[in-house]
Design a protein around this motif. Structure first.
Motif, PDB file in Angstrom:
ATOM      1  N   ILE A   1      -1.744  -0.476   6.142  1.00 36.50           N
ATOM      2  CA  ILE A   1      -0.792   0.642   6.031  1.00 36.50           C
ATOM      3  C   ILE A   1      -0.431   1.135   7.435  1.00 36.50           C
ATOM      4  CG2 ILE A   1      -2.579   2.445   5.689  1.00 36.50           C
ATOM      5  CD1 ILE A   1       0.967   2.479   4.260  1.00 36.50           C
TER       6      ILE A   1
ATOM      7  N   LEU B   1       3.276   1.336   9.031  1.00 38.51           N
ATOM      8  CA  LEU B   1       3.871   2.584   9.533  1.00 38.51           C
ATOM      9  C   LEU B   1       4.279   2.441  11.004  1.00 38.51           C
ATOM     10  CD1 LEU B   1       1.600   5.230   7.765  1.00 38.51           C
ATOM     11  CD2 LEU B   1       3.947   4.578   7.174  1.00 38.51           C
TER      12      LEU B   1
ATOM     13  N   ARG C   1       1.797  11.473  16.260  1.00 39.96           N
ATOM     14  CA  ARG C   1       0.420  11.960  16.360  1.00 39.96           C
ATOM     15  C   ARG C   1      -0.283  11.369  17.567  1.00 39.96           C
ATOM     16  NH1 ARG C   1       2.303  14.866  13.397  1.00 39.96           N
ATOM     17  NH2 ARG C   1       1.682  15.596  11.337  1.00 39.96           N
TER      18      ARG C   1
ATOM     19  N   ILE D   1      -8.521  18.833   5.681  1.00 38.24           N
ATOM     20  CA  ILE D   1      -7.177  18.363   5.354  1.00 38.24           C
ATOM     21  C   ILE D   1      -6.931  18.520   3.858  1.00 38.24           C
ATOM     22  CG2 ILE D   1      -7.977  15.936   5.184  1.00 38.24           C
ATOM     23  CD1 ILE D   1      -5.130  15.204   6.337  1.00 38.24           C
ATOM     24  N   PHE D   2      -5.692  18.853   3.518  1.00 35.75           N
ATOM     25  CA  PHE D   2      -5.341  19.065   2.116  1.00 35.75           C
ATOM     26  C   PHE D   2      -5.118  17.753   1.368  1.00 35.75           C
ATOM     27  CE2 PHE D   2      -4.635  23.449   3.347  1.00 35.75           C
ATOM     28  CZ  PHE D   2      -4.987  24.131   2.195  1.00 35.75           C
TER      29      PHE D   2
ATOM     30  N   LEU E   1      -7.779   8.346  10.213  1.00 34.72           N
ATOM     31  CA  LEU E   1      -7.551   9.314   9.131  1.00 34.72           C
ATOM     32  C   LEU E   1      -7.835   8.672   7.772  1.00 34.72           C
ATOM     33  CD1 LEU E   1      -6.393  12.247   8.880  1.00 34.72           C
ATOM     34  CD2 LEU E   1      -4.201  11.186   8.342  1.00 34.72           C
TER      35      LEU E   1
ATOM     36  N   VAL F   1       0.847  -1.198   0.000  1.00 36.12           N
ATOM     37  CA  VAL F   1       0.000   0.000   0.000  1.00 36.12           C
ATOM     38  C   VAL F   1       0.881   1.246   0.000  1.00 36.12           C
ATOM     39  CG1 VAL F   1      -1.734   1.330   1.262  1.00 36.12           C
ATOM     40  CG2 VAL F   1      -1.889  -1.169   1.208  1.00 36.12           C
TER      41      VAL F   1
ATOM     42  N   ASN G   1       0.973  20.025  -3.978  1.00 33.17           N
ATOM     43  CA  ASN G   1      -0.108  19.653  -3.058  1.00 33.17           C
ATOM     44  C   ASN G   1      -0.901  20.847  -2.539  1.00 33.17           C
ATOM     45  OD1 ASN G   1      -0.025  16.593  -2.458  1.00 33.17           O
ATOM     46  ND2 ASN G   1       2.124  17.205  -2.484  1.00 33.17           N
TER      47      ASN G   1
ATOM     48  N   CYS H   1       3.400  10.766  -2.713  1.00 30.46           N
ATOM     49  CA  CYS H   1       3.466  12.087  -2.074  1.00 30.46           C
ATOM     50  C   CYS H   1       4.335  12.108  -0.814  1.00 30.46           C
ATOM     51  CB  CYS H   1       2.072  12.567  -1.689  1.00 30.46           C
ATOM     52  SG  CYS H   1       0.955  12.781  -3.091  1.00 30.46           S
ATOM     53  N   HIS H   2       4.438  10.979  -0.126  1.00 28.97           N
ATOM     54  CA  HIS H   2       5.149  10.970   1.165  1.00 28.97           C
ATOM     55  C   HIS H   2       6.491  10.251   1.086  1.00 28.97           C
ATOM     56  CE1 HIS H   2       1.831  12.380   3.737  1.00 28.97           C
ATOM     57  NE2 HIS H   2       1.041  11.734   2.900  1.00 28.97           N
TER      58      HIS H   2
ATOM     59  N   TYR I   1      -9.415  14.282  11.563  1.00 28.39           N
ATOM     60  CA  TYR I   1      -8.330  15.255  11.439  1.00 28.39           C
ATOM     61  C   TYR I   1      -8.671  16.473  12.292  1.00 28.39           C
ATOM     62  CZ  TYR I   1      -4.736  18.139   9.260  1.00 28.39           C
ATOM     63  OH  TYR I   1      -3.646  18.934   9.039  1.00 28.39           O
TER      64      TYR I   1
ATOM     65  N   ILE J   1      -4.081   7.041  12.731  1.00 23.92           N
ATOM     66  CA  ILE J   1      -3.750   6.832  11.313  1.00 23.92           C
ATOM     67  C   ILE J   1      -4.873   6.020  10.643  1.00 23.92           C
ATOM     68  CG2 ILE J   1      -2.043   5.911   9.676  1.00 23.92           C
ATOM     69  CD1 ILE J   1      -1.019   8.249  11.374  1.00 23.92           C
TER      70      ILE J   1
ATOM     71  N   ALA K   1       0.207  22.559   0.735  1.00 23.45           N
ATOM     72  CA  ALA K   1       0.379  21.761   1.965  1.00 23.45           C
ATOM     73  C   ALA K   1       1.549  20.794   1.787  1.00 23.45           C
ATOM     74  CB  ALA K   1      -0.884  20.990   2.276  1.00 23.45           C
TER      75      ALA K   1
ATOM     76  N   LEU L   1      -7.030   6.226   0.112  1.00 20.92           N
ATOM     77  CA  LEU L   1      -7.354   4.805  -0.020  1.00 20.92           C
ATOM     78  C   LEU L   1      -8.841   4.597  -0.271  1.00 20.92           C
ATOM     79  CD1 LEU L   1      -5.215   3.276   2.865  1.00 20.92           C
ATOM     80  CD2 LEU L   1      -4.732   3.235   0.411  1.00 20.92           C
TER      81      LEU L   1
ATOM     82  N   PRO M   1       3.234  17.218   2.464  1.00 16.15           N
ATOM     83  CA  PRO M   1       2.992  15.845   2.932  1.00 16.15           C
ATOM     84  C   PRO M   1       4.161  15.417   3.823  1.00 16.15           C
ATOM     85  CG  PRO M   1       3.199  15.964   0.506  1.00 16.15           C
ATOM     86  CD  PRO M   1       3.664  17.254   1.058  1.00 16.15           C
ATOM     87  N   PRO M   2       3.934  15.228   5.121  1.00 18.72           N
ATOM     88  CA  PRO M   2       5.067  14.959   6.021  1.00 18.72           C
ATOM     89  C   PRO M   2       5.699  13.591   5.780  1.00 18.72           C
ATOM     90  CG  PRO M   2       2.983  14.697   7.190  1.00 18.72           C
ATOM     91  CD  PRO M   2       2.648  15.230   5.832  1.00 18.72           C
TER      92      PRO M   2
HETATM   93  C1  HEC Z   1      -1.658  13.085  -3.562  1.00 15.80           C
HETATM   94  C2  HEC Z   1      -0.701  13.218  -2.488  1.00 15.80           C
HETATM   95  C3  HEC Z   1      -0.868  12.346  -1.272  1.00 15.80           C
HETATM   96  C4  HEC Z   1      -0.997  10.967  -1.210  1.00 15.80           C
HETATM   97  C5  HEC Z   1      -1.045   9.971  -2.368  1.00 15.80           C
HETATM   98  C6  HEC Z   1      -1.043  10.632   0.194  1.00 15.80           C
HETATM   99  N1  HEC Z   1      -0.933  11.774   0.959  1.00 15.80           N
HETATM  100 FE1  HEC Z   1      -0.912  11.859   2.957  1.00 15.80          FE
HETATM  101  N2  HEC Z   1      -0.768  13.894   2.907  1.00 15.80           N
HETATM  102  C7  HEC Z   1      -0.713  14.641   1.751  1.00 15.80           C
HETATM  103  C8  HEC Z   1      -0.679  16.046   2.105  1.00 15.80           C
HETATM  104  C9  HEC Z   1      -0.610  17.205   1.120  1.00 15.80           C
HETATM  105  C10 HEC Z   1      -0.715  16.112   3.508  1.00 15.80           C
HETATM  106  C11 HEC Z   1      -0.749  17.370   4.378  1.00 15.80           C
HETATM  107  C12 HEC Z   1      -2.193  17.681   4.666  1.00 15.80           C
HETATM  108  C13 HEC Z   1      -2.427  19.008   5.360  1.00 15.80           C
HETATM  109  O1  HEC Z   1      -1.469  19.576   5.860  1.00 15.80           O
HETATM  110  O2  HEC Z   1      -3.603  19.428   5.398  1.00 15.80           O
HETATM  111  C14 HEC Z   1      -0.759  14.746   3.983  1.00 15.80           C
HETATM  112  C15 HEC Z   1      -0.799  14.388   5.323  1.00 15.80           C
HETATM  113  C16 HEC Z   1      -0.770  13.083   5.778  1.00 15.80           C
HETATM  114  C17 HEC Z   1      -0.689  12.707   7.164  1.00 15.80           C
HETATM  115  C18 HEC Z   1      -0.565  13.639   8.343  1.00 15.80           C
HETATM  116  C19 HEC Z   1      -1.888  14.023   8.931  1.00 15.80           C
HETATM  117  C20 HEC Z   1      -1.686  14.867  10.170  1.00 15.80           C
HETATM  118  O3  HEC Z   1      -2.222  14.501  11.231  1.00 15.80           O
HETATM  119  O4  HEC Z   1      -0.982  15.867  10.087  1.00 15.80           O
HETATM  120  C21 HEC Z   1      -0.700  11.349   7.204  1.00 15.80           C
HETATM  121  C22 HEC Z   1      -0.639  10.477   8.437  1.00 15.80           C
HETATM  122  C23 HEC Z   1      -0.798  10.884   5.846  1.00 15.80           C
HETATM  123  N3  HEC Z   1      -0.838  11.970   4.998  1.00 15.80           N
HETATM  124  C24 HEC Z   1      -0.827   9.556   5.498  1.00 15.80           C
HETATM  125  C25 HEC Z   1      -0.916   9.099   4.200  1.00 15.80           C
HETATM  126  C26 HEC Z   1      -0.964   7.699   3.858  1.00 15.80           C
HETATM  127  C27 HEC Z   1      -0.877   6.560   4.863  1.00 15.80           C
HETATM  128  C28 HEC Z   1      -1.056   7.628   2.509  1.00 15.80           C
HETATM  129  C29 HEC Z   1      -1.152   6.399   1.668  1.00 15.80           C
HETATM  130  C30 HEC Z   1      -2.240   5.507   1.952  1.00 15.80           C
HETATM  131  C31 HEC Z   1      -1.064   9.001   2.013  1.00 15.80           C
HETATM  132  N4  HEC Z   1      -0.989   9.858   3.064  1.00 15.80           N
HETATM  133  C32 HEC Z   1      -1.149   9.346   0.682  1.00 15.80           C
HETATM  134  C33 HEC Z   1      -0.703  14.153   0.463  1.00 15.80           C
HETATM  135  C34 HEC Z   1      -0.830  12.826   0.106  1.00 15.80           C
END
Ligand code: HEC
Length: 280
Positions: A211, A215, A144, A183-184, A154, A56, A129, A64-65, A178, A151, A132, A189, A134-135
């Protein structure tokens, strides 16, 4: 008097703290509470689950991450063969160099490389993004509040439409769990997001659990080792205590109160004490 006032105000402040804390988190819904295979002192990671979770991550989240603290060779630790891990690594390209002509070049990733980052730098990540960032997810389950349950929440907490009285900002999505709900990150999934190699049914909940477990492992790969050591130490202490107890019983078995009272030295000592008490 001063001290007493101070104590009273300190007590008041402390008693208010939980109130403030709960008011701050009241915004997000209460998290689901899941049972994880790695909970508790005897818990351990479910290897097939970690492998599904890595699938996954690589197929969805890694777009993104980053996951900077994990190397491709770590995939062997969760049960992939070295050849499988090599093949998974070689799907990604990484910049290396400089070569003989001083140029940087791209090559397929190797076992000794960290998971390849999706963006060259923070600006590129933000630009792609909607501003925003992606951490990095290496320690996200520790970083968190709510950890693994957060997670999972979320991943499963997106609503197609925000509640009618909620004013959702441009470019954000509504998530029940969240903080602040906006959330951005779009819902990453869905059912059948990943076609599992081990044939597990690809529901949204299954993806979210897998996932999350992956993690949790990434954040704490040596957890099982630590638990095993802890159990050994406790067993050692129990055995040591039992041995000392047996030893104490053996030593004291030769000494009875009866013998002690009639011991000539003790009797003489007692008589001496009596004489000193009544000198006449
Ligand atoms: C298209 C891009 C993209 C994909 C694909 C993506 N993310 Fe993210 N994710 C982001 C962005 C942008 C943020 C920041 C969001 C914000 O600051 O509002 C984020 C934030 C997060 C956070 C932090 C939330 C918090 O509490 O601050 C987590 C955990 C996370 N993503 C998990 C995942 C997981 C697990 C997957 C895969 C299943 C995933 N992301 C796939 C773009 C993505």
């Amino acid at each position: 008097m001063q001290m007493r006032k101070f104590l009273i105000s300190a007590a008041c402040a402390i008693s208010f703290l939980p109130g403030i804390a709960s008011a701050a988190v009241a915004e997000a819904d209460a998290l689901p509470s899941l049972k994880w295979s790695f909970d508790g002192i005897f818990g351990s990671y479910d290897r097939p689950q970690l492998r599904r979770g890595s699938q996954v991550f690589l197929e969805v989240c890694s777009g993104c991450h980053s996951l900077e603290m994990v190397y491709y060779r770590n995939l062997v630790d969760i049960g992939f063969t070295t050849d499988q891990a090599k093949a998974m690594a070689s799907d990604y390209e990484i910049e290396d160099g400089p070569d003989d002509e001083g140029e940087m070049y791209m090559r397929p990733a190797k076992l000794s490389d960290r998971f390849v980052k999706p963006f060259a730098n923070t600006n590129a990540a933000r630009f792609a993004n909607g501003g925003a960032f992606p951490p990095d997810l290496s320690v996200i389950t520790k970083a968190r509040k709510g950890g693994t349950d957060y997670i999972y929440g979320l991943m499963t907490g997106y609503l197609d439409d925000a509640p009618a009285d909620f004013d959702l900002s441009e470019g954000t999505y509504y998530n029940k769990y969240y903080p602040g709900h906006q959330i951005f990150m779009a819902q990453p999934l869905y059912e059948e997001a990943v076609d599992y190699e081990d044939g597990t049914e690809p529901t949204l909940e299954q993806h979210a659990k897998d996932i999350t477990a992956f993690l949790a492992w990434a954040a704490n790969p040596e957890m099982e080792e630590r638990k095993r050591l802890g159990i050994k130490v406790i067993l050692y202490l129990i055995i040591l205590t039992a041995m000392f107890y047996a030893l104490k019983r053996r030593i004291w078995s030769n000494i009875s109160l009866e013998e002690f009272v009639h011991d000539p030295y003790v009797v003489e000592y007692e008589q001496e004490m009596q004489r000193h008490k009544r000198p006449n």
